[in-house]
Design an enzyme around this catalytic site. Structure first.
Site, PDB file in Angstrom:
ATOM      1  N   CYS A 145     -17.903  15.527 -16.684  1.00 14.28           N
ATOM      2  CA  CYS A 145     -18.081  16.562 -15.713  1.00 14.28           C
ATOM      3  C   CYS A 145     -17.528  16.240 -14.427  1.00 14.28           C
ATOM      4  O   CYS A 145     -17.468  15.100 -13.941  1.00 14.28           O
ATOM      5  CB  CYS A 145     -19.642  16.987 -15.685  1.00 14.28           C
ATOM      6  SG  CYS A 145     -20.263  17.087 -17.257  1.00 14.28           S
ATOM      7  N   GLY A 157     -13.190  18.020 -16.393  1.00 15.82           N
ATOM      8  CA  GLY A 157     -13.601  18.712 -17.381  1.00 15.82           C
ATOM      9  C   GLY A 157     -13.027  20.318 -17.407  1.00 15.82           C
ATOM     10  O   GLY A 157     -12.840  20.953 -16.569  1.00 15.82           O
ATOM     11  N   ASN A 175     -23.488  15.327 -13.480  1.00 16.05           N
ATOM     12  CA  ASN A 175     -22.283  14.493 -14.065  1.00 16.05           C
ATOM     13  C   ASN A 175     -22.899  13.006 -14.413  1.00 16.05           C
ATOM     14  O   ASN A 175     -23.511  12.492 -13.540  1.00 16.05           O
ATOM     15  CB  ASN A 175     -21.112  14.077 -12.926  1.00 16.05           C
ATOM     16  CG  ASN A 175     -19.928  13.288 -13.650  1.00 16.05           C
ATOM     17  OD1 ASN A 175     -19.284  12.511 -12.861  1.00 16.05           O
ATOM     18  ND2 ASN A 175     -19.948  13.154 -14.732  1.00 16.05           N
ATOM     19  N   GLY A 176     -22.829  12.768 -15.736  1.00 13.38           N
ATOM     20  CA  GLY A 176     -23.479  11.657 -16.273  1.00 13.38           C
ATOM     21  C   GLY A 176     -24.056  11.706 -17.717  1.00 13.38           C
ATOM     22  O   GLY A 176     -23.845  13.007 -18.390  1.00 13.38           O
ATOM     23  N   TYR A 214      -8.436   5.747 -15.701  1.00 16.14           N
ATOM     24  CA  TYR A 214      -7.909   6.585 -16.329  1.00 16.14           C
ATOM     25  C   TYR A 214      -8.705   8.136 -15.547  1.00 16.14           C
ATOM     26  O   TYR A 214      -7.940   9.167 -15.513  1.00 16.14           O
ATOM     27  CB  TYR A 214      -8.132   6.714 -17.823  1.00 16.14           C
ATOM     28  CG  TYR A 214      -7.608   8.068 -18.400  1.00 16.14           C
ATOM     29  CD1 TYR A 214      -6.513   8.572 -18.595  1.00 16.14           C
ATOM     30  CD2 TYR A 214      -8.852   8.996 -19.155  1.00 16.14           C
ATOM     31  CE1 TYR A 214      -6.003   9.657 -18.953  1.00 16.14           C
ATOM     32  CE2 TYR A 214      -8.474  10.294 -19.519  1.00 16.14           C
ATOM     33  CZ  TYR A 214      -7.091  10.496 -19.866  1.00 16.14           C
ATOM     34  OH  TYR A 214      -6.667  11.802 -20.223  1.00 16.14           O
TER      35      TYR A 214
END
Ligand code: SF4
Length: 475
Positions: free
Chosen positions: A8, A34, A108-109, A248
């Protein structure tokens, strides 16, 4: 493509008359984090205005939807899914109305003890709207008996285990919070008098906001029209910044954990070249993620750099493949070799990682088909041998080719003349130029926190059932 996937991206802004439009631009810049759903929730001091849908940011929002998102504060979210299935109910920000006026959350996580907490909350009568782990934050805050916003949020976050970079809207305030280990990034920016928080600085750049600093691990910041208040309510822990952000996930133009991603990614290639002694005619990247490391490798090895594979940037997510007759169409529609550059050459191919090996095998087949004489694959990270539990979508350990095959076996499977990976020491030395502390569990198997749901049940008990806990003598 056969990659780990970031889960996310989050964005938040306070206070600006064009909050929802700036959030839209921020999400646009964070789209790489995302692509399954996106949403914006705005607040005008009285009520929430929300719009979210499945798909890409550009397809979900237009002038009319953004005009309807009124208010001077907004949060936004782009989502790839890990925990919880891919349905609109799990698209974020999640919004609930309660007696305090409501709460909107974007996360996010990944909360490794979310399942257990959810079970306890449901036993206590909570009704969940989604299967997303994020929703436990909302219910935990609602359960807290404490009065102030910061105390209720601290209560909720104390119980959670795992990774979170959160943005929230409630009670006329924007909140940003990051877990004490700082797994996922979160930055603070300034646009004149307006505060902005975002997963990466590329979102600040697009709206011409200035990068101020990272939201610190374990920090909670509460913003309103009067400015910001910073809190550090948790015990200090060692940091576990996700090293894969550099390999990445993050955009190379972003500053993540205080360092530019392109520079670090290029240094991985330089280190890889110093650990290597292959003789070759040219170095080519697997675009786009292999490009910075290939530049670093080529410059250090003194081998010419060329784009031997060209990427089609206009491939949508819903490409329809003919049912019969054409095999392995997926990679071919994205990448095409430049035969004139590759034919008869000894080629070093640089990619950032190999996950299952299926995409690498197809790419190598294309380069071989273009007439390359020798193919030497070099990977700018160590073999990925373990799954991630901290907000990254990874296959099971059994599906990771390096977890149960030797480098020689992987080399034979993908069909190269030789295969080498960057050493773990080389990776950490390159990333850790300023004394940072990283998670590298997907390479080493050394998880910084236990990934079972074995969180201290007394802590859960205290927050959810304080009276019963006291009666049981838990305090
Ligand atoms: S396990 Fe790997 S992908 Fe997950 S947080 Fe750690 S370094 Fe990042």
């Amino acid at each position: 493509m056969d990659k780990f996937h970031e889960e996310c991206g989050v964005f938040g802004i306070c206070c600006d008359g064009e909050a929802s439009k700036l959030t839209y631009l921020g999400l646009y810049a964070l789209q790489h984090r995302g692509q399954e759903s996106a949403g914006i929730v705005a607040h005008d001091g009285r009520r929430f205005y929300a719009h979210k849908a499945m798909g890409l940011v550009n397809d979900i929002f237009d002038e009319d939807t953004l005009d309807a998102l009124k208010g001077h504060m907004a949060i936004g979210h782009v989502r790839y899914s890990t925990y919880g299935s891919t349905v609109i109910e799990n698209a974020q920000p999640l919004v609930v109305n309660n007696h305090r006026g409501g709460l909107a959350v974007a996360h996010n996580g990944n909360l490794v003890n979310a399942g257990r907490i959810r079970h306890k909350l449901e036993e206590a009568g909570s009704i969940f709207q989604s299967t997303s782990d994020t929703e436990v934050v909302i219910h935990l805050m609602a359960q807290s008996k404490r009065e102030s916003l910061i105390d209720r949020l601290t209560d909720a976050l104390t119980v959670l285990k795992g990774s979170y970079s959160l943005v929230m809207l409630t009670e006329g305030k924007l909140i940003a919070a990051r877990d004490p280990r700082g797994f996922r990034p979160l930055v603070l920016g300034r646009l004149k008098d307006t505060y902005v928080v975002a997963s990466e600085t590329c979102a600040l750049d697009l709206i011409e906001a200035r990068y101020v600093r990272d939201v610190a691990p374990g920090e909670i910041i509460i913003f309103d029209e009067n400015g910001l208040q910073s809190y550090s309510p948790f015990p200090k822990e060692d940091h576990s910044f996700c090293i894969f952000e550099y390999i990445y996930f993050a955009r190379p133009d972003s500053i993540v954990f205080g360092q530019n991603v392109y520079t670090i990614r290029k240094s991985f290639g330089e280190k890889l070249a110093r650990e290597d002694d292959i003789e070759a005619d040219l170095v080519i990247p697997v675009p786009d993620s292999g490009v910075p490391a290939a530049v670093g490798y080529a410059q250090t090895a003194g081998i010419p750099f060329e784009f031997g594979l060209i990427r089609n940037h206009y491939v949508g997510r819903t490409f329809i493949e003919p049912a019969q007759g054409i095999r392995h169409f997926g990679v071919k529609i994205k990448l095409n070799p430049v035969k004139q550059e590759l034919c008869g050459k000894r080629v070093v191919v640089i990619d950032d990682s190999i996950v299952r090996g299926t995409t690498a095998k197809k790419i190598i087949g294309m380069i071989r088909g273009a007439g390359a004489k020798e193919i030497h694959m070099r990977i700018s990270s160590p073999p990925t041998t373990h799954s991630c539990y901290f907000g990254i979508d990874t296959p099971t350990r059994e599906e990771l080719i390096a977890s149960n095959h030797s480098i020689k076996e992987v080399s034979d499977f993908i069909g190269v003349d030789s295969l080498k990976y960057l050493s773990l020491k080389g990776l950490m030395d390159s990333a850790n130029q300023t004394g940072l502390s990283f998670c590298n569990a997907c390479f080493s198997g050394q998880y910084p926190i236990s990934v079972g749901e074995d969180v201290d049940s007394e802590v859960i008990q205290l927050v959810l059932f304080p009276k019963r806990s006291r009666a049981m003598g838990a305090v």
